[in-house]
Design an enzyme around this catalytic site. Structure first.
Site, mmCIF file in Angstrom:
data_model
loop_
_atom_site.group_PDB
_atom_site.id
_atom_site.type_symbol
_atom_site.label_atom_id
_atom_site.label_comp_id
_atom_site.label_asym_id
_atom_site.label_seq_id
_atom_site.Cartn_x
_atom_site.Cartn_y
_atom_site.Cartn_z
ATOM 1 N N CYS A 1 0.806 -1.228 0.000
ATOM 2 C CA CYS A 1 0.000 0.000 0.000
ATOM 3 C C CYS A 1 0.834 1.271 0.000
ATOM 4 C CB CYS A 1 -0.906 0.009 1.226
ATOM 5 S SG CYS A 1 0.056 -0.026 2.732
ATOM 6 N N CYS B 1 -0.814 -5.025 7.502
ATOM 7 C CA CYS B 1 -0.433 -3.756 8.132
ATOM 8 C C CYS B 1 0.409 -4.007 9.385
ATOM 9 C CB CYS B 1 -1.672 -2.951 8.517
ATOM 10 S SG CYS B 1 -2.902 -2.859 7.216
#
Ligand code: FES
Length: 143
Positions: free
Chosen positions: A33, A102
């Site tokens: 990302c 993440c």
């Protein structure tokens, strides 16, 4: 979708900021990302006496950075190495599967900061691999 702990650490992140003249600094990026996390460690006599982070990223990344700092503060380097992304996710009472990537940032930033500490002090930390890509030199986190 998010647990209470994730929301709490996202809304009230612990140990956010930076440490001037830190013993070790690690900056990593998430290839999926483009988000960035930087971790600062203060190490005295093998103990992580202080830790701060800056994360330019999503809420899950901020929550994982925050809880990771709590998990390593006051720990020995050896103990801190056991703070894996799995441990971070467990400490948050879970993350949605699409957000587990993440939590990798926290583990990688911690390892990169420990690696930086080891390099600066010409020591070898058993079980610590060099960071895949430390972007300390290449990119700055936007304030
Ligand atoms: Fe980038 Fe979460 S979406 S770290």
């Amino acid at each position: 979708m998010y647990t209470k702990k994730v929301m709490d650490h996202f809304m009230n992140p612990r140990n956010m900021g930076e440490i001037e003249e830190a013993s070790g600094v690690g900056t990593v990026g998430n290839a999926k990302c483009g988000d960035i996390m930087r971790m600062y460690l203060q190490v005295e006599d093998d103990i992580i006496t202080d830790v701060k982070f800056k994360t330019f990223g999503c809420g899950a990344a901020i929550a994982t950075s925050s809880i990771a700092t709590e998990l390593v503060k006051g720990k020995t380097i050896e103990e801190a190495l056991k703070v894996t992304n799995k441990a971070v996710v467990e400490a948050l009472d879970g993350l949605p599967p699409v957000k587990v990537h993440c939590s990798l940032l926290a583990e990688e930033a911690l390892h990169a900061a420990l690696w930086d500490y080891a390099q600066k002090n010409h020591i070898k930390i058993e079980g610590l691999e060099p960071p895949k890509k430390d972007i300390n030199e290449e990119e700055e986190i936007k304030e």
